[in-house]
Design an enzyme around this catalytic site. Structure first.
Site, short mmCIF file in Angstrom:
data_model
loop_
_atom_site.label_atom_id
_atom_site.label_comp_id
_atom_site.label_asym_id
_atom_site.label_seq_id
_atom_site.Cartn_x
_atom_site.Cartn_y
_atom_site.Cartn_z
N LYS A 1 6.33 -18.17 -10.87
CA LYS A 1 5.14 -17.98 -10.03
C LYS A 1 4.74 -16.51 -10.07
O LYS A 1 5.44 -15.66 -9.54
CB LYS A 1 5.41 -18.39 -8.58
CG LYS A 1 4.10 -18.48 -7.80
CD LYS A 1 4.22 -18.22 -6.33
CE LYS A 1 4.14 -16.78 -5.95
NZ LYS A 1 2.84 -16.12 -6.17
N GLY B 1 10.05 -7.80 -6.18
CA GLY B 1 8.99 -7.61 -5.20
C GLY B 1 9.52 -6.81 -4.02
O GLY B 1 10.43 -5.99 -4.19
N SER B 2 9.00 -7.08 -2.84
CA SER B 2 9.35 -6.25 -1.68
C SER B 2 10.66 -6.71 -1.02
O SER B 2 11.06 -7.87 -1.15
CB SER B 2 8.22 -6.31 -0.66
OG SER B 2 8.13 -7.61 -0.14
N THR B 3 11.27 -5.80 -0.27
CA THR B 3 12.52 -6.12 0.43
C THR B 3 12.31 -7.23 1.47
O THR B 3 13.12 -8.17 1.51
CB THR B 3 13.12 -4.84 1.06
OG1 THR B 3 13.42 -3.93 0.00
CG2 THR B 3 14.39 -5.14 1.83
N GLU C 1 15.39 -7.84 -7.22
CA GLU C 1 15.02 -6.45 -7.56
C GLU C 1 13.90 -6.08 -6.59
O GLU C 1 12.78 -6.53 -6.73
CB GLU C 1 14.57 -6.41 -9.01
CG GLU C 1 14.71 -5.05 -9.63
CD GLU C 1 13.48 -4.20 -9.40
OE1 GLU C 1 13.30 -3.71 -8.26
OE2 GLU C 1 12.70 -4.05 -10.35
N GLU D 1 8.48 3.72 0.99
CA GLU D 1 8.00 3.58 -0.39
C GLU D 1 6.47 3.58 -0.40
O GLU D 1 5.85 2.63 0.09
CB GLU D 1 8.52 2.26 -0.97
CG GLU D 1 8.13 2.06 -2.41
CD GLU D 1 8.61 0.73 -2.98
OE1 GLU D 1 8.58 -0.29 -2.27
OE2 GLU D 1 8.99 0.72 -4.16
N THR E 1 10.25 -9.76 1.46
CA THR E 1 10.16 -11.05 0.77
C THR E 1 11.51 -11.42 0.16
O THR E 1 11.91 -12.59 0.19
CB THR E 1 9.07 -11.03 -0.33
OG1 THR E 1 7.84 -10.62 0.28
CG2 THR E 1 8.86 -12.38 -0.95
N GLY E 2 12.25 -10.44 -0.34
CA GLY E 2 13.59 -10.70 -0.86
C GLY E 2 14.49 -11.32 0.21
O GLY E 2 15.24 -12.26 -0.05
N CYS F 1 8.60 0.18 -9.52
CA CYS F 1 9.75 0.08 -8.62
C CYS F 1 10.65 1.31 -8.76
O CYS F 1 11.01 1.93 -7.76
CB CYS F 1 10.52 -1.21 -8.83
SG CYS F 1 10.74 -1.69 -10.55
#
Ligand code: NDP
Length: 466
Positions: free
Chosen positions: A167, A218-220, A240, A372, A222-223, A274
């Site tokens: 996706k 992606g972002s933390t 990552e 970030e 969402t991780g 990143c």
């Protein structure tokens, strides 16, 4: 196939509109995927997996090389589309570079040696470790390097005998659809499927009982959400999650010699990377000289519409990211930091251009330093004691990359060992290599990508012992 043919093949008459971040113009509509489309793709990828695994490693590597050939044949069309959708210029370390990186990554991934490992062979016992396919890998990607990161996810997954359902970010679906269209011209059906859609589709992918592993960049936040939704099925994860990479310039560095490396370390892809240099700590003895040399390099780097061959910096990919960068720079200015370059975006422009910005004499606790920014605004902190610089570099919840800049590589290595990050570069920042393991620590995620270790992360270990 021309640019227009490729775009019309992958786009839809209606669906999600995709706009050029440099001009605001409509590029095309991406097909609007949903959970029903996802179900169909996962079941097709599941059905295709045994035959793909049964092809064997040599044949799969041959097909990955054929995919690289196909990308090479369509390199310019892919670069043009990537430039229009993501915003990055054709030239510089940008769109053509990214498409070339996809080719190199595929070829190197196909060439990595992965032999059975004999763990014990003492005359009485024999134990050998081998890797089997995991099954169906779900891949969820970001909008900053959409093609390259897609390859980082699908190439090792396919090599290891898995099939893939990917996706892409809803900000850059066309780039990934185009890449997949080209790659799939040489792969068997249903081995590599793309499903477009928003975060809801991503969430459904990561919670799906027929997905065996998730590769996420992606972002933390969402991780963390993916980890929660993957828990019920004990799905394996490689996360990552970006970082806030620090660079430390030691007092013995040569300001003129390192200026260009510092510039590209921080501003590659207009800062939307990143493992870019996101905060710089410079010793007081050479602080002014480093700032001056860096500003001189930055002034020579044109920013503008990506299809203009002169430009090497582009717009922010989306307005939300533009607003984050603009807000952080304004807050830094109000705190008394010195804006040495940039910080003055044009009002009412159709694109998302934020100028190259360098912020000096900034408090180490300022938000532009501690979060970030993911854009073209570099804060530079002055320090007098290297232990302090290391402490400030490590005082962060994330740890993806870091760098040390010095005329003494051995001394720099000693400092590098004390930095809490998955990779520390000496006299450059962000130079990655498909043979070299890459991954974050702390809230930058876990799991290794690239190299033989990266391949192992896309297999399940099996020991055979007698
Ligand atoms: P997100 O983490 O939100 O998005 C990354 C991917 O995850 C996208 O494909 C997104 O889909 C998908 N997604 C969103 N929600 C879920 C969910 N609940 N479950 C599964 N997948 C989901 O990143 P953003 O694009 O919003 O960027 C936010 C910040 O993340 C940036 O400001 C930057 O700091 C950082 N970032 C880091 C990157 C890196 O390379 N490590 C890359 C991009 C951003 P969709 O886009 O369709 O919502």
């Amino acid at each position: 196939m021309s640019d227009a043919d490729l775009l019309s093949t992958i786009s839809a008459d209606s669906g999600t509109p995709v706009h050029d971040p440099a001009t605001g113009e409509l590029i095309a509509h991406a097909p609007a995927g949903d959970v029903a489309t996802l179900e169909e793709a996962i079941s097709a990828a599941r059905a295709a997996q045994p035959a793909w695994a049964a092809l064997g490693d040599d044949k799969r590597c041959e097909l990955l090389n054929a995919a690289a050939d196909a990308i090479e044949r369509h390199a310019e069309e892919l670069a043009v589309l990537l430039s229009r959708e993501q915003g990055k210029p054709l030239n510089g370390p940008n769109a053509r570079f990214e498409v070339g990186g996809c080719v190199g990554w595929l070829r190197t991934t196909a060439a990595l040696p992965l032999e059975p490992e004999v763990i014990v062979d003492d005359g009485e016992k024999h134990a050998v470790l081998e890797y089997r396919p995991i099954g169906v890998v779900g891949a969820i990607g970001p909008w900053n390097w959409p093609m390259m990161i897609a390859v980082w996810q699908f190439a090792p997954a396919l090599r290891m005998g898995n099939t893939v359902v990917m996706k892409p970010s809803e900000n850059t679906p066309l780039s990934v659809l185009a890449l997949a269209h080209v790659v799939n011209s040489v792969l068997p059906d249903d081995v590599f499927r793309i499903v477009t859609g928003d975060g809801e589709v991503g969430a459904a992918l990561s919670a799906h009982p027929d997905i065996d592993k998730i590769m996420f960049t992606g972002s933390t936040p969402t991780g963390k959400a993916i980890m929660r939704s993957a828990a019920d099925n004990l799905v394996r994860l490689t996360l990552e999650l970006g970082g806030n990479d620090a660079g430390i310039v030691l007092p013995d560095a040569d300001p003129a010699a390192i200026a260009e490396g510092l510039f590209w370390g921080a501003f590659i892809n207009t800062g939307q990377t990143c493992a870019a240099l996101k905060r710089l700590y410079v010793h007081e003895d050479i602080y002014d000289a480093v700032v001056e040399n860096l500003v001189a390099v930055a002034r020579q780097m044109p920013m503008g519409v990506g299809l203009d061959e002169n430009n090497v910096l582009g717009p922010l990919q989306n307005r939300a990211q533009y607003d984050i960068v603009a807000g952080l720079v304004e807050a830094a200015r109000e705190s008394g930091a010195r804006i040495v370059l940039g910080g003055d975006p044009e009002a009412d422009q159709p694109g998302n251009f934020y100028p190259t910005t360098i912020v000096a004499d900034i408090d180490p606790d300022n938000e532009l330093v501690t979060t970030e920014q993911f854009g073209p605004a570099l804060p530079i902190v002055r320090y007098s004691d290297v232990d302090d610089a290391i402490r400030m570099a490590n005082d962060s919840p994330v740890g993806l990359g870091g760098s040390v800049w010095s005329s003494d590589p051995e001394g720099a290595r000693d400092v590098a060992r004390r930095i809490q990050a998955g990779t520390v570069w000496i006299n450059n920042h962000g130079a990655i290599d498909p043979r070299v393991p890459f991954g974050g620590i702390k809230e930058s995620g876990y799991g290794i990508e690239f190299g033989v270790q990266g391949l192992k992360g896309l297999g399940v270990p099996q020991v055979i012992m007698n």
